[in-house]
Design an enzyme around this catalytic site. Structure first.
Site, PDB file in Angstrom:
ATOM      1  N   LYS A 148      24.235  18.595  67.595  1.00  3.68           N
ATOM      2  CA  LYS A 148      23.532  17.313  67.561  1.00  3.68           C
ATOM      3  C   LYS A 148      22.039  17.596  67.416  1.00  3.68           C
ATOM      4  CE  LYS A 148      21.325  13.815  70.080  1.00  3.68           C
ATOM      5  NZ  LYS A 148      20.302  13.878  69.055  1.00  3.68           N
ATOM      6  N   GLU A 175      16.823  25.713  77.462  1.00  6.08           N
ATOM      7  CA  GLU A 175      15.525  26.248  77.066  1.00  6.08           C
ATOM      8  C   GLU A 175      14.586  25.061  77.029  1.00  6.08           C
ATOM      9  OE1 GLU A 175      12.295  26.968  75.517  1.00  6.08           O
ATOM     10  OE2 GLU A 175      13.358  26.917  73.598  1.00  6.08           O
ATOM     11  N   CYS A 209       7.151  25.180  72.283  1.00  2.00           N
ATOM     12  CA  CYS A 209       7.335  25.422  73.713  1.00  2.00           C
ATOM     13  C   CYS A 209       6.625  26.689  74.181  1.00  2.00           C
ATOM     14  CB  CYS A 209       8.830  25.490  74.045  1.00  2.00           C
ATOM     15  SG  CYS A 209       9.727  26.735  73.092  1.00  2.00           S
ATOM     16  N   GLU A 222       2.868  19.980  79.932  1.00  2.00           N
ATOM     17  CA  GLU A 222       3.042  20.393  78.542  1.00  2.00           C
ATOM     18  C   GLU A 222       2.620  19.238  77.632  1.00  2.00           C
ATOM     19  OE1 GLU A 222       6.364  22.794  76.028  1.00  2.00           O
ATOM     20  OE2 GLU A 222       7.078  21.044  77.124  1.00  2.00           O
TER      21      GLU A 222
END
Length: 478
Positions: free
Chosen positions: A176, A251, A285, A385
């Protein structure tokens, strides 16, 4: 499938053929550089997921799980050849739907993806799926049906990373992709079909997270979830997956620090840090979004950072010479602007950049490359982040202080250390609570484990470490 004209997709790839969606709603794919709709794709349903999982289960039980490593290698080699034939198309599609400048898109979306797939093909020649411990055999067997859920920032690279490891292990996959960037996944499905992967071994269902994602992570016939994305969504994946005790690989995010020690060559260090952060417009990331500099060299480093950031060419990612494209969506730009405002409100100094689009770029979701100085570790821009080209510069007193600041984060994915003394750099690197550290200009290795500590996730990708995530261990006592 060139993204220069409107593309209309109405099917998922299930059981080796294109299956029309059971839903009637379509999702729009928008080019972030010009805000134009370039494609529509189906908004998948739980029924579509049911079909895909059933196909993956049938393929797993029907023989894929018992194929030899040599057979799986041959299938992956054909897939690699089919993707190599589509290299230019992959680059064009990722540039159009992600907004990555074309040269960089070729590097991170296309060449890196092909390299990772190639590394798993080579790994199958030497990985030991059967090991002897005295008279006991330890068998490494595939987990089963894997749900691979991926984000929008490096979409095909992450899809292939999960797909290659899972198929190499003997698992079957239902993928997906992000609904923001699904077109690259269709290229992958076409390549898989051309490579004649057995029906049901790799399946694609496009749709939203609340519908397709939820159906996948809660499905009783899914044995493992491999997810890359935000911490919040990762928490949901872990929660739902735990109800059926699935294996969950996560992750997640990062707030990585580049530590520049006082003996480092300052300009190359600052340039390298900004280059790594600004890659893909800061939407990574592993981005070093915090730069830690000795107090004695702080203002010099700030001046260099300003000069370097202001030298970046922002604009249309299809134009040669552009280094920084748009963010992926309007919502992502609003999110980045909110963080810039938080930095201003909390007293950080805007060295360059700031709120508002770059001059002359009112159409498209562009942001100004931004550098903040006088940042304290407790500030929002030093803890959260941001996922945009926004650098937070912090000062430290000595090596111990640098390690303390670098580790003052709920994340622990990546990081860097710059020093003229490799031994000193290694000592600092050992003390960083993070899954990956780059010393000076150390090169990325696709065979080394990729993943993080703390809220950056669980498990590893790439190489034998990534392959191991998709394997069960069985002891056979003789």
């Amino acid at each position: 499938m060139a993204p220069t004209t409107m593309v209309r997709r109405d099917s998922h790839y299930v059981g080796g053929h294109w299956l029309p969606s059971t839903g009637t709603h379509l999702l729009e794919v928008v080019d972030p550089a010009n805000e134009q709709v370039i494609a529509t794709v189906p908004d998948g349903t739980a029924a579509d997921v049911e079909s895909a999982v059933a196909a993956a289960r049938a393929a797993f039980d029907g023989g894929w799980s018992t194929t030899t490593a040599a057979e799986r290698k041959a299938h992956l080699a054909r897939l690699l050849a089919a993707l190599e034939d589509r290299a230019e198309e992959i680059t064009s599609v990722c540039t159009a739907e992600v907004g990555t400048p074309r040269g960089l898109s070729s590097l991170i979306h296309t060449r890196a993806t092909l390299g990772i797939l190639g590394s798993y093909i080579e790994l199958l020649d030497r990985f030991e799926f059967t090991q002897a411990l005295g008279p006991t055999l330890v068998l490494h067997e595939p987990v089963g049906v894997v749900a691979a859920i991926t984000p929008w920032n490096v979409p095909i690279q992450l899809l292939v990373t999960k797909m290659a490891a899972a198929l190499a292990a003997g698992c079957t996959v239902v993928a997906k992709p992000s609904e923001l960037t699904p077109l690259n996944a269709y290229l992958l499905a076409e390549a898989a079909h051309e490579a004649e992967l057995p029906p049901g071994v790799w399946n694609l269902v496009v749709g939203s997270g609340p519908t397709v994602g939820e159906a996948l992570i809660g499905h009783p016939d899914v044995d493992m979830i491999s997810f890359t994305g935000s911490v919040r969504t990762g928490q949901r994946v872990a929660e739902v997956g735990s109800r059926t005790v699935k294996r969950v690989h996560l992750e997640l995010g990062g707030k990585s620090a580049l530590v520049i020690l006082e003996d480092a060559a300052l300009r190359p260090a600052v340039e390298a840090g900004i280059r790594q952060l600004f890659m893909n417009s800061g939407q990574g990331c592993v981005a070093w979004s915090r730069m830690l500099v000795p107090e004695s060299r702080y203002e010099e480093a700030v001046a260099i950072a300003r000069e370097v950031a202001e030298s970046y060419v922002v604009g249309d990612p299809t134009v040669d010479g552009v280094q920084l494209g748009p963010l992926v969506s309007s919502a992502q730009r609003e999110r980045v602007w909110a963080y810039i405002q938080a930095g201003i409100d909390e007293g950080a100094r805007v060295v360059t950049g700031g709120l508002g689009p770059p001059e002359g770029l009112d159409t498209g979701w562009y942001v100004r490359p931004t550098v903040f100085a006088d940042v304290e570790s407790e500030m929002t821009i030093a803890q959260e982040e941001i996922f945009g080209p926004v650098l937070a510069m912090l000062a430290f007193a000595d090596d111990d202080d640098a390690v303390r600041i670098a580790n003052d984060s709920r994340f622990g994915l990546s990081g860097g250390v710059r020093s003229a003394d490799p031994d000193r750099a290694l000592e600092v690197a050992r003390r960083l609570r993070t899954g990956m550290v780059t010393i000076n200009d150390g090169a990325f290795n696709p065979l080394a484990p990729f993943g993080g500590y703390k809220q950056s996730g669980t498990g590893r990708q790439l190489g034998s470490y990534g392959l191991d995530e998709y394997l069960e261990r069985k002891s056979v006592y003789r």
